[in-house]
Design a protein around this motif. Sequence first.
Motif, PDB file in Angstrom:
ATOM      1  N   ILE A 152     -61.698 -28.349 -14.827  1.00 13.55           N
ATOM      2  CA  ILE A 152     -60.542 -27.471 -14.991  1.00 13.55           C
ATOM      3  C   ILE A 152     -59.349 -28.006 -14.216  1.00 13.55           C
ATOM      4  O   ILE A 152     -59.491 -28.698 -13.203  1.00 13.55           O
ATOM      5  CB  ILE A 152     -60.841 -26.027 -14.550  1.00 13.55           C
ATOM      6  CG1 ILE A 152     -61.091 -25.961 -13.033  1.00 13.55           C
ATOM      7  CG2 ILE A 152     -62.008 -25.438 -15.319  1.00 13.55           C
ATOM      8  CD1 ILE A 152     -61.073 -24.546 -12.492  1.00 13.55           C
ATOM      9  N   PHE A 153     -58.164 -27.672 -14.737  1.00 14.50           N
ATOM     10  CA  PHE A 153     -56.901 -28.009 -14.093  1.00 14.50           C
ATOM     11  C   PHE A 153     -56.015 -26.776 -14.184  1.00 14.50           C
ATOM     12  O   PHE A 153     -55.817 -26.225 -15.272  1.00 14.50           O
ATOM     13  CB  PHE A 153     -56.230 -29.200 -14.785  1.00 14.50           C
ATOM     14  CG  PHE A 153     -57.057 -30.452 -14.771  1.00 14.50           C
ATOM     15  CD1 PHE A 153     -56.892 -31.403 -13.783  1.00 14.50           C
ATOM     16  CD2 PHE A 153     -58.026 -30.660 -15.744  1.00 14.50           C
ATOM     17  CE1 PHE A 153     -57.674 -32.547 -13.771  1.00 14.50           C
ATOM     18  CE2 PHE A 153     -58.813 -31.797 -15.742  1.00 14.50           C
ATOM     19  CZ  PHE A 153     -58.636 -32.746 -14.741  1.00 14.50           C
ATOM     20  N   ILE A 154     -55.500 -26.357 -13.033  1.00 18.63           N
ATOM     21  CA  ILE A 154     -54.635 -25.175 -12.991  1.00 18.63           C
ATOM     22  C   ILE A 154     -53.378 -25.525 -12.196  1.00 18.63           C
ATOM     23  O   ILE A 154     -53.457 -26.104 -11.116  1.00 18.63           O
ATOM     24  CB  ILE A 154     -55.350 -23.981 -12.330  1.00 18.63           C
ATOM     25  CG1 ILE A 154     -56.518 -23.516 -13.206  1.00 18.63           C
ATOM     26  CG2 ILE A 154     -54.374 -22.823 -12.104  1.00 18.63           C
ATOM     27  CD1 ILE A 154     -57.349 -22.414 -12.582  1.00 18.63           C
ATOM     28  N   PHE A 155     -52.234 -25.187 -12.767  1.00 16.36           N
ATOM     29  CA  PHE A 155     -50.965 -25.389 -12.058  1.00 16.36           C
ATOM     30  C   PHE A 155     -50.118 -24.141 -12.192  1.00 16.36           C
ATOM     31  O   PHE A 155     -49.978 -23.574 -13.290  1.00 16.36           O
ATOM     32  CB  PHE A 155     -50.192 -26.582 -12.618  1.00 16.36           C
ATOM     33  CG  PHE A 155     -48.826 -26.737 -12.002  1.00 16.36           C
ATOM     34  CD1 PHE A 155     -48.698 -27.281 -10.737  1.00 16.36           C
ATOM     35  CD2 PHE A 155     -47.698 -26.287 -12.673  1.00 16.36           C
ATOM     36  CE1 PHE A 155     -47.436 -27.400 -10.151  1.00 16.36           C
ATOM     37  CE2 PHE A 155     -46.442 -26.405 -12.092  1.00 16.36           C
ATOM     38  CZ  PHE A 155     -46.316 -26.966 -10.821  1.00 16.36           C
ATOM     39  N   VAL A 156     -49.540 -23.711 -11.069  1.00 24.51           N
ATOM     40  CA  VAL A 156     -48.641 -22.553 -11.052  1.00 24.51           C
ATOM     41  C   VAL A 156     -47.380 -22.950 -10.288  1.00 24.51           C
ATOM     42  O   VAL A 156     -47.461 -23.569  -9.218  1.00 24.51           O
ATOM     43  CB  VAL A 156     -49.307 -21.332 -10.379  1.00 24.51           C
ATOM     44  CG1 VAL A 156     -48.322 -20.153 -10.323  1.00 24.51           C
ATOM     45  CG2 VAL A 156     -50.578 -20.927 -11.123  1.00 24.51           C
ATOM     46  N   ARG A 199     -49.637 -17.096  -5.302  1.00 26.87           N
ATOM     47  CA  ARG A 199     -50.118 -15.951  -4.509  1.00 26.87           C
ATOM     48  C   ARG A 199     -49.733 -14.618  -5.147  1.00 26.87           C
ATOM     49  O   ARG A 199     -49.542 -13.613  -4.459  1.00 26.87           O
ATOM     50  CB  ARG A 199     -49.607 -16.034  -3.060  1.00 26.87           C
ATOM     51  CG  ARG A 199     -50.037 -17.305  -2.344  1.00 26.87           C
ATOM     52  CD  ARG A 199     -49.642 -17.283  -0.878  1.00 26.87           C
ATOM     53  NE  ARG A 199     -49.931 -18.527  -0.225  1.00 26.87           N
ATOM     54  CZ  ARG A 199     -51.150 -18.903   0.236  1.00 26.87           C
ATOM     55  NH1 ARG A 199     -52.174 -18.077   0.086  1.00 26.87           N
ATOM     56  NH2 ARG A 199     -51.317 -20.066   0.831  1.00 26.87           N
ATOM     57  N   LYS A 200     -49.631 -14.637  -6.469  1.00 26.26           N
ATOM     58  CA  LYS A 200     -49.324 -13.405  -7.202  1.00 26.26           C
ATOM     59  C   LYS A 200     -50.384 -13.118  -8.268  1.00 26.26           C
ATOM     60  O   LYS A 200     -50.168 -12.287  -9.146  1.00 26.26           O
ATOM     61  CB  LYS A 200     -47.938 -13.506  -7.852  1.00 26.26           C
ATOM     62  CG  LYS A 200     -46.805 -13.636  -6.850  1.00 26.26           C
ATOM     63  CD  LYS A 200     -45.449 -13.730  -7.554  1.00 26.26           C
ATOM     64  CE  LYS A 200     -44.307 -13.857  -6.549  1.00 26.26           C
ATOM     65  NZ  LYS A 200     -42.983 -13.947  -7.226  1.00 26.26           N
ATOM     66  N   GLY A 201     -51.500 -13.829  -8.200  1.00 30.97           N
ATOM     67  CA  GLY A 201     -52.588 -13.583  -9.138  1.00 30.97           C
ATOM     68  C   GLY A 201     -52.533 -14.381 -10.426  1.00 30.97           C
ATOM     69  O   GLY A 201     -53.428 -14.244 -11.272  1.00 30.97           O
ATOM     70  N   VAL A 202     -51.505 -15.231 -10.581  1.00 29.86           N
ATOM     71  CA  VAL A 202     -51.381 -16.003 -11.815  1.00 29.86           C
ATOM     72  C   VAL A 202     -52.526 -17.007 -11.939  1.00 29.86           C
ATOM     73  O   VAL A 202     -53.179 -17.114 -12.981  1.00 29.86           O
ATOM     74  CB  VAL A 202     -50.024 -16.732 -11.880  1.00 29.86           C
ATOM     75  CG1 VAL A 202     -49.936 -17.559 -13.169  1.00 29.86           C
ATOM     76  CG2 VAL A 202     -48.876 -15.743 -11.811  1.00 29.86           C
ATOM     77  N   PHE A 258     -57.399 -21.723  -2.702  1.00 26.97           N
ATOM     78  CA  PHE A 258     -57.608 -21.035  -3.976  1.00 26.97           C
ATOM     79  C   PHE A 258     -59.017 -21.258  -4.491  1.00 26.97           C
ATOM     80  O   PHE A 258     -59.700 -20.314  -4.924  1.00 26.97           O
ATOM     81  CB  PHE A 258     -56.580 -21.528  -5.001  1.00 26.97           C
ATOM     82  CG  PHE A 258     -56.824 -21.042  -6.403  1.00 26.97           C
ATOM     83  CD1 PHE A 258     -56.428 -19.769  -6.788  1.00 26.97           C
ATOM     84  CD2 PHE A 258     -57.463 -21.857  -7.338  1.00 26.97           C
ATOM     85  CE1 PHE A 258     -56.658 -19.315  -8.082  1.00 26.97           C
ATOM     86  CE2 PHE A 258     -57.692 -21.414  -8.630  1.00 26.97           C
ATOM     87  CZ  PHE A 258     -57.288 -20.137  -9.003  1.00 26.97           C
ATOM     88  N   LEU A 259     -59.478 -22.503  -4.454  1.00 22.51           N
ATOM     89  CA  LEU A 259     -60.811 -22.815  -4.959  1.00 22.51           C
ATOM     90  C   LEU A 259     -61.889 -22.124  -4.128  1.00 22.51           C
ATOM     91  O   LEU A 259     -62.839 -21.542  -4.673  1.00 22.51           O
ATOM     92  CB  LEU A 259     -61.030 -24.325  -4.956  1.00 22.51           C
ATOM     93  CG  LEU A 259     -60.184 -25.113  -5.973  1.00 22.51           C
ATOM     94  CD1 LEU A 259     -60.365 -26.614  -5.756  1.00 22.51           C
ATOM     95  CD2 LEU A 259     -60.544 -24.735  -7.402  1.00 22.51           C
ATOM     96  N   GLN A 260     -61.760 -22.196  -2.824  1.00 21.41           N
ATOM     97  CA  GLN A 260     -62.757 -21.562  -1.952  1.00 21.41           C
ATOM     98  C   GLN A 260     -62.781 -20.051  -2.152  1.00 21.41           C
ATOM     99  O   GLN A 260     -63.859 -19.436  -2.186  1.00 21.41           O
ATOM    100  CB  GLN A 260     -62.460 -21.921  -0.498  1.00 21.41           C
ATOM    101  CG  GLN A 260     -62.675 -23.392  -0.188  1.00 21.41           C
ATOM    102  CD  GLN A 260     -62.265 -23.762   1.228  1.00 21.41           C
ATOM    103  OE1 GLN A 260     -61.439 -23.070   1.850  1.00 21.41           O
ATOM    104  NE2 GLN A 260     -62.828 -24.833   1.750  1.00 21.41           N
ATOM    105  N   LYS A 261     -61.617 -19.466  -2.302  1.00 23.97           N
ATOM    106  CA  LYS A 261     -61.526 -18.021  -2.510  1.00 23.97           C
ATOM    107  C   LYS A 261     -62.221 -17.605  -3.804  1.00 23.97           C
ATOM    108  O   LYS A 261     -62.784 -16.507  -3.897  1.00 23.97           O
ATOM    109  CB  LYS A 261     -60.053 -17.600  -2.555  1.00 23.97           C
ATOM    110  CG  LYS A 261     -59.826 -16.129  -2.846  1.00 23.97           C
ATOM    111  CD  LYS A 261     -58.326 -15.818  -2.931  1.00 23.97           C
ATOM    112  CE  LYS A 261     -58.092 -14.366  -3.312  1.00 23.97           C
ATOM    113  NZ  LYS A 261     -56.633 -14.070  -3.427  1.00 23.97           N
ATOM    114  N   ASN A 262     -62.210 -18.504  -4.788  1.00 20.36           N
ATOM    115  CA  ASN A 262     -62.776 -18.183  -6.096  1.00 20.36           C
ATOM    116  C   ASN A 262     -64.186 -18.752  -6.298  1.00 20.36           C
ATOM    117  O   ASN A 262     -64.641 -18.895  -7.438  1.00 20.36           O
ATOM    118  CB  ASN A 262     -61.840 -18.681  -7.196  1.00 20.36           C
ATOM    119  CG  ASN A 262     -60.631 -17.781  -7.369  1.00 20.36           C
ATOM    120  OD1 ASN A 262     -60.708 -16.724  -7.989  1.00 20.36           O
ATOM    121  ND2 ASN A 262     -59.501 -18.203  -6.802  1.00 20.36           N
TER     122      ASN A 262
END
Length: 267
Positions: free
Chosen positions: A54-58, A64-67, A97-101
Motif C-alpha cells: 500500500i501507498f498512502i499520501f495526504v 492528522r484529520k483522519g484522511v 501512522f503505521l504503528q497507530k494502525n
Amino acid sequence: MYDFFENLRHQTILSSVPFQQEHLLYAVTAKEQEKVIGTGVIGRNPYHPYCDEIFIFVENAHRRKGVGTSLLKRLEKYSSQTLKCSVYSDEDVAVSFLQKNGFKRRRQCFEYDTSLALLCLSPKVDIVSCGSAIPAILLEQLYIDYSKNHEQVSPMSNLITKQDWYDVFLKDVTTHYCYYTLDTSAYVIAEQVDEKTIAICYIGGTLSKPDMLDFIETVLYTYQQTFDVLFVEIDSTDMRALLLQQFVGYSTQPSYDAYLKNTKNKV
C-alpha cells in the motif's frame, strides 16, 4: 468534509507509485471541494504476491484529520492478505501512522556510499571472476538465498520460474565483477554503476562467518584496485549481507523499513 473516489487511472496515482497499471488492485482519492488532498493505492508485486503493498499520501495541511485512516480502511477492504508499507525511518509522521494502525516493522534496509580508499583491506583468499557468465551452481545458490531472505517478509512467488527470476533480477549485473570462491561456496554479485562506482547486489553462500569475512575482504580489496566508490544495500533479514557492515561501518542514514499488518490482526 472529504469525498472519496475510486480511480485507478488518476494521473497523481499513476505517477507516484512503483506499480504498472495491471498490478494495481484498487486506488482511491480524497477530495475537498474538488481538490485532491490525498491518495491511497494497493497493489501486488507479481514476484512477491503474498502480501499486498500500500501507498498512502495526504497533503500536509490535511494530516492528522483522519484522511489517511479513511484511505487505509478503504484499501483494507480490497485485501485478504498481509499488508505491506515501506517508509524511511526518519519519516516520523508515516511511522507513527503505521504503528497507530497496527503495522509492525519487519525489515530494515540500510544504504551505503563508501569511499573504497578509506577501507583498510588486504587479499585473504583466492577468488574467481564470473567472467562472461555466472556459473549455474552459483545461480542455484543465489536463488535459494534470495528466497530464504525474503520468506519472512515478502515470500517469492511459486509461479515464477527460476529463469524468469534470473532474467529480471540479474539483468543489470556486470558478470566480470562478480566473484566466487574456488569451491563455489560463496559469491558476490555486483553491478558497475559507472567508471568510479561498483554496487554489490547480492552476497551469499555456505561459508562459515570467519571464512565469509575473508572472502568479502578479498572481493572488496579487488574492487579497491579499480573503483573509488562502493554502493551497497543491506537488508536486516540477510545475515550474509550484514557482514558487510564490519567493513563499511554502521549507517547513520535513515533506513528504508518494511512494515506489515495482517488483515486479520495476526501479525
